[in-house]
Scaffold this motif. Structure first.
Motif, PDB file in Angstrom:
ATOM      1  N   VAL A 489     -45.644   1.246 128.990  1.00 34.10           N
ATOM      2  CA  VAL A 489     -45.769   1.893 130.302  1.00 34.10           C
ATOM      3  C   VAL A 489     -45.084   1.054 131.373  1.00 34.10           C
ATOM      4  CG1 VAL A 489     -47.358   3.020 131.877  1.00 34.10           C
ATOM      5  CG2 VAL A 489     -48.059   2.603 129.538  1.00 34.10           C
ATOM      6  N   THR A 491     -44.244   1.260 135.678  1.00 37.32           N
ATOM      7  CA  THR A 491     -44.324   1.972 136.954  1.00 37.32           C
ATOM      8  C   THR A 491     -43.094   1.613 137.772  1.00 37.32           C
ATOM      9  OG1 THR A 491     -46.726   1.793 136.912  1.00 37.32           O
ATOM     10  CG2 THR A 491     -45.722   2.387 139.010  1.00 37.32           C
ATOM     11  N   ALA A 501     -44.467  -2.274 138.245  1.00 38.14           N
ATOM     12  CA  ALA A 501     -45.477  -2.857 137.351  1.00 38.14           C
ATOM     13  C   ALA A 501     -45.070  -2.591 135.904  1.00 38.14           C
ATOM     14  CB  ALA A 501     -46.857  -2.264 137.637  1.00 38.14           C
ATOM     15  N   GLY A 502     -45.465  -3.485 135.049  1.00 36.39           N
ATOM     16  CA  GLY A 502     -45.152  -3.355 133.630  1.00 36.39           C
ATOM     17  C   GLY A 502     -43.865  -4.060 133.293  1.00 36.39           C
ATOM     18  N   ASP A 504     -46.093  -2.668 130.244  1.00 35.48           N
ATOM     19  CA  ASP A 504     -47.294  -3.005 129.475  1.00 35.48           C
ATOM     20  C   ASP A 504     -47.182  -2.370 128.095  1.00 35.48           C
ATOM     21  OD1 ASP A 504     -48.362  -4.444 131.464  1.00 35.48           O
ATOM     22  OD2 ASP A 504     -50.173  -3.208 131.717  1.00 35.48           O
ATOM     23  N   MET A 571     -44.223   5.805 135.114  1.00 42.57           N
ATOM     24  CA  MET A 571     -45.019   6.264 136.260  1.00 42.57           C
ATOM     25  C   MET A 571     -44.185   6.010 137.511  1.00 42.57           C
ATOM     26  SD  MET A 571     -48.024   7.046 134.900  1.00 42.57           S
ATOM     27  CE  MET A 571     -49.271   6.960 136.179  1.00 42.57           C
ATOM     28  N   GLU A 572     -44.132   7.005 138.372  1.00 44.48           N
ATOM     29  CA  GLU A 572     -43.376   6.829 139.609  1.00 44.48           C
ATOM     30  C   GLU A 572     -44.329   6.786 140.783  1.00 44.48           C
ATOM     31  OE1 GLU A 572     -39.045   9.032 139.380  1.00 44.48           O
ATOM     32  OE2 GLU A 572     -40.792  10.107 140.128  1.00 44.48           O
ATOM     33  N   ILE A 573     -44.079   5.876 141.717  1.00 44.70           N
ATOM     34  CA  ILE A 573     -44.816   6.002 142.987  1.00 44.70           C
ATOM     35  C   ILE A 573     -43.843   5.796 144.136  1.00 44.70           C
ATOM     36  CG2 ILE A 573     -47.058   5.292 142.079  1.00 44.70           C
ATOM     37  CD1 ILE A 573     -46.593   2.613 143.415  1.00 44.70           C
TER      38      ILE A 573
ATOM     39  N   VAL B 490     -52.857   5.618 134.467  1.00 41.55           N
ATOM     40  CA  VAL B 490     -53.097   5.710 135.907  1.00 41.55           C
ATOM     41  C   VAL B 490     -52.540   4.449 136.557  1.00 41.55           C
ATOM     42  CG1 VAL B 490     -54.831   5.922 137.720  1.00 41.55           C
ATOM     43  CG2 VAL B 490     -55.250   6.951 135.488  1.00 41.55           C
ATOM     44  N   THR B 491     -51.834   4.629 137.657  1.00 44.10           N
ATOM     45  CA  THR B 491     -51.413   3.462 138.436  1.00 44.10           C
ATOM     46  C   THR B 491     -52.311   3.363 139.667  1.00 44.10           C
ATOM     47  OG1 THR B 491     -49.130   3.804 137.741  1.00 44.10           O
ATOM     48  CG2 THR B 491     -49.486   2.321 139.601  1.00 44.10           C
ATOM     49  N   LEU B 500     -52.550   5.564 142.767  1.00 49.00           N
ATOM     50  CA  LEU B 500     -51.235   5.741 143.356  1.00 49.00           C
ATOM     51  C   LEU B 500     -50.410   6.745 142.567  1.00 49.00           C
ATOM     52  CD1 LEU B 500     -50.416   1.989 144.150  1.00 49.00           C
ATOM     53  CD2 LEU B 500     -51.242   3.750 145.719  1.00 49.00           C
ATOM     54  N   ALA B 501     -50.606   6.767 141.262  1.00 47.84           N
ATOM     55  CA  ALA B 501     -49.881   7.749 140.427  1.00 47.84           C
ATOM     56  C   ALA B 501     -50.723   8.070 139.200  1.00 47.84           C
ATOM     57  CB  ALA B 501     -48.526   7.201 140.000  1.00 47.84           C
ATOM     58  N   MET B 571     -52.347   0.749 135.304  1.00 51.14           N
ATOM     59  CA  MET B 571     -51.284  -0.091 135.851  1.00 51.14           C
ATOM     60  C   MET B 571     -51.667  -0.441 137.278  1.00 51.14           C
ATOM     61  SD  MET B 571     -48.917  -0.044 133.436  1.00 51.14           S
ATOM     62  CE  MET B 571     -47.339  -0.423 134.196  1.00 51.14           C
TER      63      MET B 571
END
Lengths: 573, 573
Positions: A489, A491, A501-502, A504, A571-573, B490-491, B500-501, B571
């Motif tokens: 994963v 982000t 992040a990651g 992971d 994962m996108e933020i 989940v972020t 957040l995501a 995350m």
């Protein structure tokens, strides 16, 4: 439809002056299951606006169908033609003939015809599925005649490993079809009801256009031994022990249960019935008069310990080594009421169904370890088959002298071997039809031929899901089972693709993490490096995912020669 | 050590005046594999500073060992005592006796003793593993005597399904130990080399303290038929066809291969050898003089099509239906050189090893579908076992008259059945030792008894990993195989725990996503609701993970009655 009597076998040939094709009435025969396989038997017979169905079975999945509970026939064709279906006729009460009924009746509401014991077992099943209220069940005997639509349906008693089995004769506008059901020819059956030769002889004289025949044991020469021979073994075992006797067999084998009871009575023993399906079948069979149990013979499992060992017989499920069945639990001291003790005699009165060999072997091992005396098929005649061997099949063919034959209830090898057998009796090879599921065979007074296919196949049942597990899910389960899964994963910032992040990594079923901590750490670095090295700014998920997948696939294969499923998640933020 | 000659079987009893226990020399016997199982045979004999090992085998994993390639014995005890190990003695060249050697020799460097063919096969194996240069291989014949440390090791020829098999007699300070190896008694062996009775008689007269005996076929009454009976079947098949003949058998069954070649010669056919292991074994056996092949008899696979069908024999691997083996490929038109055609005769000269029944059945089906004539064990005598049945075991016991017996090469049921058989011959039950892997049996001139255990068990090999897959990984693979996996990511904001995501859900092997899109969407909402409903601000991962896991477990079970592995991943940024 009547034909001149003939001596010995002579296949019925076409008339010398055929009517023009178009004017001949045409009946279709469509197997939806039970050909090219052993299990989920179901056959459709159709003429004009009328359809009847013979049997509605399930198949128990092989180990390759990971996680699947049951397999049933795809009955799309029946659903599409629901208004035509006049009834389902059941040959006997085994799961591979009645087990699919709840699934079928949920989709089409049609009358069901069966003999008393068969319907007794069906009722239990439909009650469990909450379908009993709306079910239209019609009890028949082997002497009844049922007219449904264009068909006249008759029955003949056969011998099998469950009582009340029948074969079915269907008079159609295109000729007589005979379906053997599952049969053997037991000259000394436990219930004294021998297969009804006379009806077969009559059908043969009348002229049989198509014979659908049990082919399960067509590889075996000679005759299948009588069920009574197993009773002889029981008597010899009972005669030489004063210990408790535990007998595991198929719950549905009521004749076998009767023989246990008879032998127990002879040796002044009581009988306790253990295991859910065994209790059900004994209840139903006794109520309906298929089991003859002397008064006071049956005891509750709780009473076993109050009797001296030499007065105890226990009849139980678990002959297939099924992990949750009673004998398996008794052998591992996990049964609520009974534990096998040193000195007990345990008879496994069954043959392992293909695929169950190891489970049965494990149970036998456990019993020996406890110090029980185990009597099983390798060392004694504790089981006979319920299916006809070559001589019985030949006899059937000589009785009926069918023009065409469909070997049923068998793998392709059985169909092919049946063809060889038929040829030795003068049936032309092309008259023994090696049919596949979903093929439509059109029959007129002259001939039977394949003319097309209908939608058909297998539907998998997993939990309460019917048909929601298909080949893709199974392929993934196989892959997961082989090498496990690794999830990676990351982000990222959706504006610029920067990693926030990651990565992971989480794995299951791949490698023992305590041993492989370093490797997973290194894998993480590789992914990080790959992500850093890419052209920055890309937020194209598929590019990122492929990058992660390729990096990890290559690294893991190099390190372990294994190929876990790698699942990159962005994962996108 | 010599004993008076006796007529008939009389178990050797202890002396009347035993010496005080402490002064008697004590030899240990420790099975590291091959008891309570069929496979990975390995036995340790130890006295003072000397250890010898008999065999070093592998076991092929059952389907329950998902993804595992091989199982080998845990040899920790040998590694701990590496300086004591004087040699490994091999009884014959089957995988369950030599297949573990590369793994053993990677951990302890010791001399290996074996007969010519056995070492020929070992050399191939060690070359593949890059171990041949450092291997210390000593070729022996059945007439050699090898003195190693405190032991004098002799050999006797036995019959088995591979040539050059031996049993082993070990003179120890505590008495004579005889190990049967895998044996049968073939009165008419293909290579004319009958089991060496005379040596057995001599050992019996000398006095055998402990006999370690093949028990694989102890359930079978009578004698195992001679290998030559299969040759008779070959001849009758060859006599009645002019088509190509394809014979699949175990590559290591050199006698069987010899019989194919002899029969082919008799019927003026050539022989093509197909399948990697078959080619290897034929090469090695021919070079070492174990196969007698007339000049010009062998042809390359490429030459098959240049010959008329009635001059072609093909001998091949794939008798177990293994997906990648030659016959399996030929039967599905996936083999580079040979495709089975209509009219071919295919002989499957083998019995399915337990667990392979369905694979073999599938291959037979495929062959029938092509239109081949298939000859297999259900319909003809195309295979005989290589292991002794009851009468042969009894004969062995009467020759040797051992005081103690360890039934080897069998499940517990075989050990227990052996004990029954032994008792009928007057061997006391407690002298037939049902031993388990890792148990130490101490033997002195008086008795043999269990005195403790050593570290032992199974090590799984997966890819190039040895021992990095254990019970946890296997349990996960089973779980994944049953119901698949769902990953929920989940972020969250690491400051305040705000989401957040996500949650994002990804599944594999659980449910067909196209059909279950709604359910997964609903699952996502449930997780979102659960996360929203929690006490805000918690960033405690374990709390969040449990929340997600519980929510999804409950939801999925309610919807499907399945329990996929749910993997929550949090995350933080």
């Amino acid at each position: 439809m009547s034909r001149p009597k003939k001596n010995g076998y002579r296949p019925r040939r076409g008339k010398t002056k055929p009517k023009p094709k178009s004017t001949l009435p045409t009946v279709s025969v469509i197997p939806l299951g039970g050909v090219g396989e052993v299990g989920k038997n179901m056959l459709v017979i159709e003429y004009g606006d009328d359809i009847i169905v013979i049997d509605s079975g399930v198949k128990f999945p092989g180990e390759e169908l990971l996680g699947i509970d049951l397999v049933i026939p795809d009955i799309t064709y029946l659903v599409q033609n629901a208004d035509k279906v006049r009834g389902i006729f059941l040959t006997h009460g085994h799961e591979d003939h009645i087990g699919g009924l709840p699934f079928t009746l949920k989709q089409i509401q049609v009358p069901v015809y069966g003999t008393r014991l068969t319907l007794g077992l069906v009722k239990n099943k439909l009650t469990e599925h909450g379908l009993i209220r709306d079910a239209k069940l019609h009890e028949i005997t082997a002497d009844d005649v049922v007219n449904v639509g264009a068909f006249q349906v008759e029955f003949f008693r056969v011998n099998h490993s469950i009582p009340d089995g029948i074969g079915i004769a269907v008079r159609t506008p295109a000729g007589l079809i005979v379906h053997s059901g599952d049969f053997k020819l037991d000259q000394t059956p436990v219930d004294d009801k021998v297969l009804e030769f006379s009806k077969l002889a009559r059908y043969g004289d009348e002229g049989v256009m198509l014979f659908i025949c049990d082919s399960t044991n067509v590889e075996r020469p000679g005759y299948t031994p009588s069920e009574r021979t197993v009773g002889d073994t029981f008597r010899s075992v009972f005669a030489k022990t004063d210990s408790r006797i535990i007998i595991a067999t198929f719950a549905s084998n009521v004749h076998r249960i009767q023989q246990v009871i008879d032998t127990a009575a002879e040796f002044n023993r009581k009988v306790a019935v253990v295991g859910r399906s065994m209790v059900t079948v004994v209840d139903v069979s006794q109520q309906l008069g298929y089991l003859n149990i002397p008064k006071g013979m049956l005891i509750e499992a709780e009473e076993i310990d109050r009797l001296p060992d030499n007065q105890v017989t226990i009849i139980t499920t678990g002959s297939q080594g099924e992990p949750m069945a009673a004998l398996t639990r008794m052998a591992t001291n996990n049964h609520r009421q009974v534990a096998i003790r040193q000195g007990d005699t345990v008879i496994i009165s069954a043959t392992p169904i293909p695929g169950n060999e190891k489970l049965v072997s494990r149970t036998i091992d456990n019993l020996f370890r406890i110090g029980a005396d185990v009597v099983y098929k390798e060392v004694a005649n504790v089981h006979v088959s319920g299916h006809a061997a070559q001589q019985e099949i030949k006899l059937m063919l000589n009785f009926l002298r069918p023009k065409y034959v469909i070997p049923f209830h068998g793998e392709y090898r059985h169909q092919a071997t049946f063809a060889k057998l038929g040829q030795t009796m003068g049936i032309p090879d092309e008259h023994i039809l090696r049919v596949n599921i979903g093929e439509r065979y059109e029959m007129n007074e002259e001939m039977v031929q394949m003319t097309g296919t209908v939608e058909a196949g297998s539907v998998m049942v997993d939990g309460i899901g019917v048909g929601d597990v298909g080949n893709i899910v199974l392929r993934d389960r196989h892959h997961l089972a082989q090498d496990g899964v690794v999830i990676a994963v990351v982000t990222i910032d959706k504006e610029n693709g920067n990693v926030l992040a990651g990565p992971d990594l989480v794995s299951r079923g791949f490698v023992f993490v305590r041993e492989a901590g370093d490797m997973l750490g290194e894998a993480k670095s590789r992914v990080k490096d790959a992500l850093t090295g890419r052209n920055t700014g890309t937020t194209e998920w598929s590019v990122l995912k492929n990058l992660i997948r390729d990096t990890l696939n290559e690294f893991f294969y190099q390190k372990t020669k294994r190929r876990p499923i790698v699942l990159p998640i962005i994962m996108e933020i």
